[in-house]
Design a protein around this motif. Structure first.
Motif, PDB file in Angstrom:
ATOM      1  N   ILE A 287       2.083  -7.588  29.459  1.00 42.31           N
ATOM      2  CA  ILE A 287       2.773  -6.649  28.561  1.00 42.31           C
ATOM      3  C   ILE A 287       2.073  -6.554  27.207  1.00 42.31           C
ATOM      4  O   ILE A 287       1.923  -5.480  26.632  1.00 42.31           O
ATOM      5  CB  ILE A 287       4.254  -7.070  28.371  1.00 42.31           C
ATOM      6  CG1 ILE A 287       5.038  -6.815  29.669  1.00 42.31           C
ATOM      7  CG2 ILE A 287       4.910  -6.330  27.199  1.00 42.31           C
ATOM      8  CD1 ILE A 287       6.419  -7.447  29.698  1.00 42.31           C
ATOM      9  N   SER A 288       1.611  -7.708  26.706  1.00 46.98           N
ATOM     10  CA  SER A 288       0.944  -7.760  25.410  1.00 46.98           C
ATOM     11  C   SER A 288      -0.277  -6.832  25.375  1.00 46.98           C
ATOM     12  O   SER A 288      -0.517  -6.133  24.387  1.00 46.98           O
ATOM     13  CB  SER A 288       0.520  -9.201  25.135  1.00 46.98           C
ATOM     14  OG  SER A 288      -0.205  -9.290  23.954  1.00 46.98           O
ATOM     15  N   ILE A 289      -1.040  -6.799  26.480  1.00 45.34           N
ATOM     16  CA  ILE A 289      -2.223  -5.933  26.563  1.00 45.34           C
ATOM     17  C   ILE A 289      -1.808  -4.482  26.807  1.00 45.34           C
ATOM     18  O   ILE A 289      -2.340  -3.554  26.188  1.00 45.34           O
ATOM     19  CB  ILE A 289      -3.175  -6.445  27.671  1.00 45.34           C
ATOM     20  CG1 ILE A 289      -3.722  -7.828  27.268  1.00 45.34           C
ATOM     21  CG2 ILE A 289      -4.320  -5.467  27.918  1.00 45.34           C
ATOM     22  CD1 ILE A 289      -4.415  -8.587  28.375  1.00 45.34           C
ATOM     23  N   GLU A 290      -0.814  -4.288  27.665  1.00 44.44           N
ATOM     24  CA  GLU A 290      -0.364  -2.926  27.980  1.00 44.44           C
ATOM     25  C   GLU A 290       0.205  -2.222  26.749  1.00 44.44           C
ATOM     26  O   GLU A 290      -0.010  -1.018  26.547  1.00 44.44           O
ATOM     27  CB  GLU A 290       0.676  -2.955  29.092  1.00 44.44           C
ATOM     28  CG  GLU A 290       1.078  -1.568  29.567  1.00 44.44           C
ATOM     29  CD  GLU A 290       2.100  -1.588  30.693  1.00 44.44           C
ATOM     30  OE1 GLU A 290       2.093  -0.642  31.503  1.00 44.44           O
ATOM     31  OE2 GLU A 290       2.906  -2.535  30.757  1.00 44.44           O
ATOM     32  N   LYS A 291       0.925  -2.971  25.898  1.00 38.75           N
ATOM     33  CA  LYS A 291       1.486  -2.367  24.659  1.00 38.75           C
ATOM     34  C   LYS A 291       0.361  -1.804  23.788  1.00 38.75           C
ATOM     35  O   LYS A 291       0.503  -0.751  23.174  1.00 38.75           O
ATOM     36  CB  LYS A 291       2.265  -3.413  23.857  1.00 38.75           C
ATOM     37  CG  LYS A 291       3.557  -3.857  24.521  1.00 38.75           C
ATOM     38  CD  LYS A 291       4.774  -3.251  23.877  1.00 38.75           C
ATOM     39  CE  LYS A 291       6.044  -3.822  24.485  1.00 38.75           C
ATOM     40  NZ  LYS A 291       7.208  -2.999  24.177  1.00 38.75           N
TER      41      LYS A 291
END
Length: 420
Positions: A355-359
């Motif tokens: 999620i951290s990268i996708e955000k």
């Protein structure tokens, strides 16, 4: 996010454990055996958010092994994964500045994700930002507060997204705890512990004690969580650091003489709203924890406010597995889930590492599409370069305190945070 947004081209800077799961000594033995960044980006390409990928390291000779490792552990495990990427430096060359050639091949609006030794973050990030490239940099964003301030100014000037990869903010337990902390009145006390086993000294021997320390590498996680919780409640004013030594510099690790084993930062916090309320925080990090503790990362913290407290142990999540050969281990599938879905596809999209990268990918795509301004993300509580400045201030102050054996003050001068 609508699929019709333009896809993002992404360059991965750094080819090590976090990007590929491949270390200098072979496949990683940690909980990131097939990496996080590469796997996430290959999956985001499958889902239509990402297009061309590149990967840049210092040593081009590693790429055949990396490609074989990815083919075996990602290509053969998950369906429909396109593992194609452009490599730098090419032809097996060794070039510490290969990142410049790789970034020069990008166009404004493309993105770089930086997972390299701490001492290189600033140089790569500023080079990319000045060319109109969006940047996601692993923590600590920079080692010097002055460099962090320069990245804030550059990102604003060039109107690009610059996030710091503080993935703990997306751990559902931590984000829930942040919300609950807001109801506990004035801040009083915070105590954080984070550790990794001594085997990490072998993984990181190339830079441990030379380019960075355990406080920058591990305490950056919980210092950021504390700064995030206290974002509108209190500010840090003073840092005193202390260190334990002797294990990293002895057999069999033989790290350079400057390498600390365990570093503790004691930080004074001043309430923003109430002059009489002061708080203290203790952040400790170690890479000399026992080898067979059943966890790769020991991590817990305690928060006490005026009206209550919060106690979190994220190493032991009520999920343990015992195997004859290796004994008991506690697992954390909330970070990265590596087991495939029912259809055989990658199934880790809900992990907070993903999620951290996708955000960041979503943020860069929405800025490229003109839907939002890059600086608007500062208001969303996301780990933007501006929203993470106090984490760097505390870490930098801690390093100075250790080196100069004195307390270090933190204060605001105009719009900038500075050290005294």
């Amino acid at each position: 996010m609508p699929a019709e947004l333009p896809k993002l081209n992404v360059l991965m800077c750094g080819t090590g454990e976090y990007t590929t799961g491949w270390t200098g000594a072979g496949a990683s033995k940690s909980d990131k055996k097939i990496g996080v960044v590469g796997l996430t980006l290959f999956d985001l390409r499958r889902l239509g958010k990402v297009d061309k990928l590149g990967m840049v390291g210092v040593n081009g000779k590693k790429f055949p092994d990396i490609r074989q490792h990815l083919a075996q552990n990602i290509g053969e495990v998950y369906k429909d994964m396109d593992l194609e990427f452009d490599e730098f430096p090419k032809d097996g060359k060794v070039d510490p500045e290969a990142y410049k050639e790789a970034i020069d091949k990008l166009k404004p609006g493309d993105a770089v994700i930086i997972f390299t030794p701490d001492s290189t973050h600033y140089h790569i990030a500023i080079y990319a930002i000045e060319r109109g490239i969006h940047v996601l940099v692993t923590k600590p964003a920079t080692q010097l507060l002055s460099h962090h301030n320069e990245l804030i100014a550059a990102a604003e000037k060039h109107k690009v997204v610059c996030f710091v990869e503080h993935h703990k903010r997306f751990d559902p337990v931590y984000s829930d705890a942040k919300a609950r902390a807001q109801t506990l009145g004035e801040f009083n006390f915070f105590n954080a512990w984070m550790s990794q086993p001594k085997s990490q000294l072998e993984t990181f021997r190339a830079w441990a004690g030379k380019d960075s320390d355990i406080s920058y590498y591990l305490s950056s996680h919980h210092i950021d969580i504390c700064c995030w919780i206290l974002q509108d409640l209190a500010v840090p004013t003073r840092v005193v650091a202390s260190a334990a030594t002797g294990i990293a510099t002895s057999e069999p690790y033989n790290c350079v003489p400057e390498t600390e084993d365990t570093i503790t930062l004691l930080v004074d916090w001043q309430s923003i709203k109430s002059p009489k309320h002061k708080g203290t925080a203790v952040y400790t990090a170690s890479w000399t924890a026992p080898l067979k503790a059943g966890i790769h990362t020991g991590q817990h913290w305690y928060y006490m406010g005026e009206k209550g407290d919060i106690n979190i142990d994220q190493a032991h999540r009520g999920y343990d597995v015992t195997v004859d050969e290796t004994g008991k281990a506690w697992y954390n599938p909330f970070y990265m889930k590596y087991s495939p879905s029912e259809t055989g596809h990658f199934d880790g999209q809900r992990g907070y590492g993903y999620i951290s990268i996708e955000k960041f990918i979503d943020a860069a795509r929405s800025v490229n599409a003109g839907q939002i301004g890059a600086s608007d993300f500062d208001k969303h509580g996301l780990p933007t370069i501006r929203n993470t400045v106090l984490t760097t201030a505390i870490l930098n102050a801690g390093r100075i305190s250790l080196d100069e054996k004195r307390p270090v003050g933190i204060k605001k001068s105009g719009e900038q945070w500075i050290l005294e």
